[in-house]
Design a protein around this motif. Structure first.
Motif, short mmCIF file in Angstrom:
data_model
loop_
_atom_site.label_atom_id
_atom_site.label_comp_id
_atom_site.label_asym_id
_atom_site.label_seq_id
_atom_site.Cartn_x
_atom_site.Cartn_y
_atom_site.Cartn_z
N THR A 196 55.03 26.77 91.18
CA THR A 196 54.75 25.53 90.46
C THR A 196 54.01 25.79 89.16
O THR A 196 54.36 25.24 88.11
CB THR A 196 53.89 24.61 91.36
OG1 THR A 196 54.54 24.44 92.61
CG2 THR A 196 53.68 23.25 90.71
N PHE A 197 53.00 26.61 89.24
CA PHE A 197 52.12 26.77 88.08
C PHE A 197 52.53 27.91 87.15
O PHE A 197 52.08 27.99 86.02
CB PHE A 197 50.68 26.99 88.55
CG PHE A 197 50.13 25.84 89.36
CD1 PHE A 197 50.25 24.54 88.88
CD2 PHE A 197 49.53 26.04 90.59
CE1 PHE A 197 49.76 23.47 89.61
CE2 PHE A 197 49.04 24.97 91.33
CZ PHE A 197 49.16 23.69 90.83
N TYR A 198 53.35 28.83 87.67
CA TYR A 198 53.73 29.98 86.85
C TYR A 198 55.26 30.07 86.74
O TYR A 198 55.81 31.15 86.69
CB TYR A 198 53.20 31.28 87.47
CG TYR A 198 51.70 31.38 87.47
CD1 TYR A 198 51.00 31.56 86.28
CD2 TYR A 198 50.98 31.30 88.65
CE1 TYR A 198 49.62 31.67 86.28
CE2 TYR A 198 49.61 31.40 88.66
CZ TYR A 198 48.93 31.58 87.48
OH TYR A 198 47.56 31.68 87.47
N MET B 263 53.30 19.38 84.65
CA MET B 263 52.55 20.43 83.97
C MET B 263 52.18 20.03 82.54
O MET B 263 51.56 20.80 81.82
CB MET B 263 53.38 21.73 83.96
CG MET B 263 53.46 22.41 85.31
SD MET B 263 51.92 23.21 85.79
CE MET B 263 51.99 24.69 84.74
N GLY B 264 52.58 18.84 82.15
CA GLY B 264 52.36 18.40 80.77
C GLY B 264 50.95 18.62 80.24
O GLY B 264 50.79 19.16 79.15
N LYS C 283 44.75 26.99 84.80
CA LYS C 283 44.26 25.77 84.17
C LYS C 283 44.92 24.53 84.78
O LYS C 283 44.26 23.53 85.03
CB LYS C 283 44.51 25.81 82.66
CG LYS C 283 43.33 26.35 81.87
CD LYS C 283 42.10 25.49 82.09
CE LYS C 283 40.99 25.82 81.11
NZ LYS C 283 39.76 25.10 81.49
N ALA C 284 46.23 24.63 85.01
CA ALA C 284 46.93 23.50 85.61
C ALA C 284 46.37 23.25 87.01
O ALA C 284 46.10 22.11 87.40
CB ALA C 284 48.42 23.79 85.68
N CYS D 116 39.61 21.06 81.91
CA CYS D 116 40.49 20.70 80.79
C CYS D 116 41.72 21.60 80.77
O CYS D 116 41.62 22.80 80.57
CB CYS D 116 39.78 20.80 79.46
SG CYS D 116 40.92 20.47 78.09
N PRO D 117 42.90 21.03 81.02
CA PRO D 117 44.09 21.86 81.19
C PRO D 117 44.60 22.48 79.89
O PRO D 117 45.40 23.40 79.93
CB PRO D 117 45.11 20.90 81.79
CG PRO D 117 44.64 19.55 81.42
CD PRO D 117 43.17 19.60 81.26
N SER D 118 44.13 21.98 78.74
CA SER D 118 44.61 22.59 77.50
C SER D 118 43.48 23.35 76.80
O SER D 118 43.60 23.73 75.65
CB SER D 118 45.19 21.52 76.56
OG SER D 118 44.19 20.60 76.18
N GLY D 119 42.38 23.57 77.52
CA GLY D 119 41.28 24.36 76.95
C GLY D 119 40.66 23.69 75.75
O GLY D 119 40.18 24.37 74.84
#
Lengths: 662, 343, 171
Positions: B308-310, B243-244, B278-279, A636-639
């Protein structure tokens, strides 16, 4: 013992496990370390925490010290987590406000340096005490148990389990791949050590299966797919067409007699190719169900489409159905017993023994058929040329106890070899040599049977046969098979000429054991047999709840053990049915209101427990389907998904504390 | 002359930033006037002529709120941050750089020497035959000219001083700024540490939300400048990294409306400790394939995971930048042009 | 801290295969390096890359992820999700200066107690050769800049670094 602000009141208990832990871990040092940690109000050690007095300590302390959390450092949580959760619950605290630290299997038992092991224990308990502060009270969810049971495999283990369940009035689906049940046992002539006839004791059980109203018997069928979980499995069974109506056929054999092929000319599977059958056949006279089958690979109707089909004419009950199609049955069951059995070692893998090269080299299973009165020779042990052998050599451990083939001892072949020595001697009067490495006769009455064979004059030679050849080096070897063997008791190499060689082949996992394992999500041990949950205390259960093992699919064993295991599996099934429900572990996931509805989690769930709520446009979880792997929480990307008992904060706390020492 | 009832004092300052956050204030347009009516701006170097000594002259805590944008890279920025912290009741990290380190913190992938070497020697546009390098103090006779120190690393504001609130964005939208000011001037302040934006991910307010299929099964990631893009379909459904899902909402999907995927400037939600991880987890999980080879080929479309992620959050990520030995041991990596390849 | 510090390994083991294998190693009294601290999760699919980064940030020199063999996952496919994340994470870690051997993914079935032993021993040896990662130490270094500033603000003026250097102009 300062109580840091906000830290819950925690009780810490460390187990000596006799000397198992205390020998390698300085238990007192760990206890003192815990004493200093935030929130810890009780820190004590005890000889055996899992004992009643050990558990009583926890129960009393919860009451006396108003404990809000409990941590026990002892053995693996896989062994005793349930025990201590129970104690915590009896003390009046939610059982999930507890965490267990494994300082035995993963510390004391695997390290030698006391200082290092103690340091590791300190790190682990510090992590647990921080972690447990983040625990929350949880409730187990209850779901019902479907009282029907699937048994895969109709050998003696599966049959026995089915009969036990049927006796209790429970519905059983017994699925067998072959056209008849009976398994390997149906092929045996006599059983050791009592020498009672296998058919005499097995066929009544097979008939009982046929007659039971509670048993749905699907032979010539295979389990194709299994979904769900304990109490609620959904199963697909593929029923292959046998081109005969099972409901109406009574096994009168009129069709077999009428078959366009006047002579049987195709190798019989049941008789291991030692006898021929027709395209329409009954595997053996006492087959259950007593129904013939048509083999489309040899039947003229299927091969050419031009058969006059006399079988159809001959059948008074109109049971021949050339238009029969494969059917996939869908059933729901609560539990599953796996009794898929074994296969024998293929001795062609050991060319030095000449199996397949010399016609008079047989496997032990083939000899079982030859000595059987209803077998291909009507019970006569004959050479391929029809003569009676004068001398017979029986080789033990073929394919067993050997790094080049299978490392394990198949446990029953010594007794099988002894039994065959007796039967061959009885049937032929031949001189019988038995070549063994060690004689393993460890069951009830087994050693006595060995003793009896020695008295009956079987020639025992201790040594592994090097090769079976037909080169004669002396006149007495002419036309014989010569066994070269080091007689390790006499201390020299011997050449022993015999007419007939019997290879006592070992037991192996079924070739498709891996596919079955994957379908059931169970494990296999290194030897390829299915793995029981615990080698001592859970020999019938598997790592998948609701799936049990019976018989030789779990490892080589003799008939009484297979029968006992079948009954044990049935007892497990009945216990669960009579309880009526299962309590699911609460380590399920929860979707928070902050979910953005990005749907990342939805395809990741292997159980389809996650769906998008069409109204809120957020993910939602079906708790009855969630099995608590936590994959979605990790993704889950938004935790916005949390997993009970494995929350981010809990694992973060473990990571931080386990690394906190300098 | 009797003072009218004192308006709350507000200070604005910029550190290592591009100036976009200052623009965001200007973008309030006529809204600025109402702000000026409501507050007394005592410091705003980009727009008003106040000096450092004016701030120093104020009593400690005299400023109601200081809005700082930009990361902290130099000693001057750090001094000013500390000064404003002392003089202010509330400090707000304004914009991605102050909140997370921002694009300037990608420099944490390189050490100071590598950066100076590139900027003053290696960069193809540099003409610097004498090999000049900035020095922090230059003496000529009895006069000394000084420059701020260039610190080893780029830090987010709260890695230097205590921060009370955060306004995310690169830059924050005028709407968020307006809401933040209203909040700060109200009597009820949110709990310390609050990010003054919604706490859900961007998908929630994404105009393309409904076009995202449930199962992505990405076979290969494509780079936005190398692929034709559908103007209405979810970027991830097109195999374009967006990244949304891992980024806080509140921007109203401005980039998406501008036909570009989200690059993550609003940072993670409050429940996520490391936006990039997380992404990465979410995207990699959505990839098809079970064999290393298939997986690698799908992931090959993400050639620079750190960038990309940071992109906006390296300083505040769990590892804060390059940690291993490679950093100091192999300055050649920059000379061989690896920095250019990232540009 | 001057003597060579022993490497510290954080293990994330799935409960059904690798954690059970580690228990088996114990039951079989196998001996292995005491450098590892295992954190149990239900499935390797639960292993969030955040955990791995967190472990390194907190001072781990290595992270060992253990899951069921491909095809054997108790939860059907969790290990594949773990593998996919791991492939990308490995590249991310490399770019962040963390050598490849520091983060390792191993498939260890419940029956492979011996593999736990060999993998942990091997990893400990390799990490010893790589030397400490010591991310927390590096984060402490961040603070050194601040100390310099504090000296400066205490009135010492620009300290050591205020050496006059040839004026250099591009004219």
């Amino acid at each position: 013992m300062g109580l840091a602000k906000g830290s819950p009141r925690t009780g810490f208990y460390i187990c000596h496990c006799g000397t198992n832990i205390a020998d390698t871990v300085d238990v007192d040092a760990v206890r003192r370390h815990a004493e200093e940690l935030p929130g810890v109000v009780v820190s004590c050690d005890y000889k055996y925490m899992c004992s009643d007095p050990g558990q009583e300590l926890i129960i009393q302390d919860i009451k006396e010290h108003r404990l809000e959390r409990v941590v026990v450092a002892a053995c693996s949580p896989l062994l005793h987590e349930a025990t201590f959760r129970g104690a915590v619950e009896r003390g009046g605290l939610n059982p999930f406000l507890f965490h267990m630290v494994n300082i035995r299997e993963q510390d004391a038992w695997v390290h030698e340096d006391r200082a290092q092991a103690t340091r590791k224990a300190r790190d682990l308990i510090r992590a647990a005490i921080r972690r447990v502060a983040y625990h929350r009270p949880l409730e187990r969810m209850r779901v019902g148990v479907n009282p029907n049971t699937l048994i895969i495999g109709g050998g003696i283990a599966g049959i026995n389990a089915a009969l036990n369940l049927s006796m209790a009035g429970k519905r059983v689906y017994l699925v067998e791949r072959e056209p008849t049940i009976g398994g390997h046992m149906a092929k045996y002539d006599k059983t050791f050590p009592t020498l009672d006839c296998a058919a005499c004791i097995l066929t009544p059980k097979m008939s009982a299966v046929r007659d039971s109203r509670n048993i749905v018997l699907w032979t010539y069928s295979e389990v194709e797919k299994i979904d769900g979980y304990i109490g609620n499995f959904r199963v697909q069974v593929r029923r292959k067409p046998r081109y005969v109506d099972e409901e109406t056929c009574v096994g009168c054999m009129q069709c077999v007699d009428a078959c366009i092929y006047k002579d049987a000319r195709f190798p019989s599977e049941f008789e291991l190719g030692l006898k021929k059958r027709k395209p329409v056949y009954m595997p053996f006279p006492q087959a259950v169900p007593p129904v013939v089958a048509i083999d489309p690979k040899t039947c003229l109707h299927f091969k050419t489409g031009k058969c006059k089909e006399p079988c159809k004419e001959a059948c008074a009950r109109d049971s021949i159905r050339f238009d029969q199609r494969e059917v996939v049955e869908e059933i729901e069951v609560g539990q599953i017993i796996v009794a898929t059995g074994f296969q024998t070692f293929d001795p062609a893998r050991l060319p030095q023994y000449g199996y397949g090269e010399f016609p008079n080299v047989y496997t032990s299973l083939e000899i079982e058929r030859l000595v059987n009165a209803s077998g291909p020779t009507g019970g006569q042990v004959l050479l391929r040329n029809g003569q009676v052998p004068q001398s017979v050599g029986i080789l033990h451990c073929v394919g067993s106890r050997d790094e080049n083939t299978n490392r394990w001892c198949s446990t029953v072949c010594c007794m099988t070899a002894l039994k065959l020595a007796h039967l061959v001697k009885e049937h032929t009067g031949a001189t019988v040599y038995s070549f063994y490495i060690d004689m393993r006769c460890t069951g009830k009455g087994y050693e006595e049977f060995y003793d009896r064979m020695m008295r009956e004059g079987v020639q025992f030679v201790r040594g592994r046969v090097g090769e079976v050849r037909d080169w004669e080096m002396a006149p007495e070897e002419e036309g014989k098979l010569v066994l070269r063997v080091e007689d390790t008791l006499a201390g020299f190499v011997r050449r022993i000429p015999v007419d007939l060689v019997i290879l006592a082949v070992g037991m192996e996992p079924r070739a498709d054991a891996e596919a079955v394992q994957r379908m059931l999500h169970i494990s296999r041990s290194n030897d390829g047999f299915f793995l029981e949950r615990h080698p001592k205390l859970a020999p019938v259960e598997t790592t998948t709840d609701g799936v049990y093992l019976a018989g030789c699919c779990q490892g080589p064993k003799d008939i009484p053990s297979a029968v006992a295991q079948g009954s044990a599996a049935a007892a497990h099934v009945l216990a669960m049915i009579s309880k009526g429900h299962i309590e699911l572990e609460p380590n399920t996931v929860a979707v928070l209101d902050d979910c953005s509805g990005c749907k990342t989690c939805i395809p990741l769930c292997p159980y389809h427990a996650l769906t998008l709520n069409e109204e809120s446009k957020k993910a939602q979880v079906n708790l009855a389907l969630c099995k608590g792997c936590g994959t979605c929480a990790a993704a889950c990307p938004s935790g916005s998904i949390t997993q009970n008992l494995f929350e981010d904060e809990q694992i973060d706390a473990e990571i931080e504390e386990t690394l906190a020492h300098v | 002359m009797p003072d009218p009832p004192a308006k709350p004092k507000v200070a604005l300052y910029w550190c290592a930033s591009c100036g976009g956050c200052e623009e965001a204030v200007v973008d309030l347009a006529e809204g600025v006037l109402s702000v000026l009516n409501a507050v007394d701006i005592v410091f705003w170097p980009v727009a008003m002529d106040f000096k450092r000594r004016d701030v120093e002259a104020l009593a400690d805590g005299a400023i109601r709120a200081a809005l700082l944008n930009g990361a902290i890279r130099t000693s001057e920025q750090e001094e000013m941050a500390r000064l404003l912290r002392r003089k202010s009741q509330v400090v707000v990290a304004f914009g991605a750089c102050a909140q997370l380190g921002g694009v300037p913190s990608l420099a944490n992938q390189f050490d100071r020497e590598q950066i100076l070497d590139y900027i003053y020697a290696q960069s193809p546009t540099v003409v610097n035959d004498q090999g000049a390098r900035p020095v922090s103090a230059y003496r000529e006779g009895d006069r000394v000219a000084t420059l701020p120190e260039f610190w080893r690393t780029t830090r987010a504001l709260d890695q230097v001083i205590e921060v009370d609130y955060y306004v995310p964005g690169c830059p924050p939208t005028p709407k968020l700024l307006g809401q933040a000011l209203a909040t700060l001037l109200s009597d009820e302040l949110p709990p310390k540490g609050t990010v003054l934006a919604p706490d859900t991910a961007l998908c929630e307010e994404c105009p393309r939300k409904d076009s995202k299929p449930e199962d992505l099964s990405v076979k290969t990631f494509k780079r936005p400048h190398l692929t034709p893009m559908d103007a209405a379909l979810c970027f991830l459904a097109q195999g374009i990294v967006c990244m949304g899902p891992a980024t806080r909402s509140g921007c109203e999907g401005l980039c998406i409306q501008g036909a570009m995927p989200c690059t993550g400037c609003f940072g993670p939600t409050s429940r996520v400790r490391d936006q990039g991880a997380k992404a990465l987890s979410a995207l990699a999980s959505s990839v098809e394939g079970k064999e290393d080879r298939e997986i690698e080929s799908a992931l090959a479309g993400i050639p620079d995971p750190v960038g990309t992620f940071y992109r906006y959050g390296l300083a505040k990520s769990l590892l804060r930048g390059k940690v291993g030995h490679l950093c100091s041991d192999r300055p050649e990596s920059i000379k061989t042009g690896s920095m250019e390849s990232r540009l | 801290m001057s003597e060579a510090r022993e490497p510290r390994i954080v293990g994330f083991f799935c409960s059904w295969c690798t954690y059970t294998a580690a228990d088996l190693a114990g039951v079989s009294r196998m001996k292995y390096a005491p450098n590892i601290r295992v954190i149990r999760v239900m499935c390797s699919g639960r292993i969030d890359p955040q955990f791995v980064l967190k472990a390194f940030a907190c001072g781990a020199d290595g992270v060992l992820i253990g899951g069921c063999h491909p095809g054997d996952c108790h939860y059907i496919e969790g290990n594949y999700k773990c593998l996919r994340r791991f492939r990308l994470l490995t590249r991310l870690l490399r770019d962040l200066g963390i050598e490849e051997g520091r983060c390792r993914l191993e498939w260890i079935s419940a029956a492979e107690g011996d593999k736990v032993r060999t993998v942990v021993n091997d990893m400990a040896a390799r990490l010893r050769a790589l030397g400490p990662l010591d991310a927390p130490g590096r984060f402490r270094d961040w603070g050194k800049d601040l100390e310099e500033l504090e000296h400066a603000m205490a009135g010492e003026g620009p300290g050591e670094s205020s050496r006059a250097i040839e004026p250099a102009r591009n004219e």
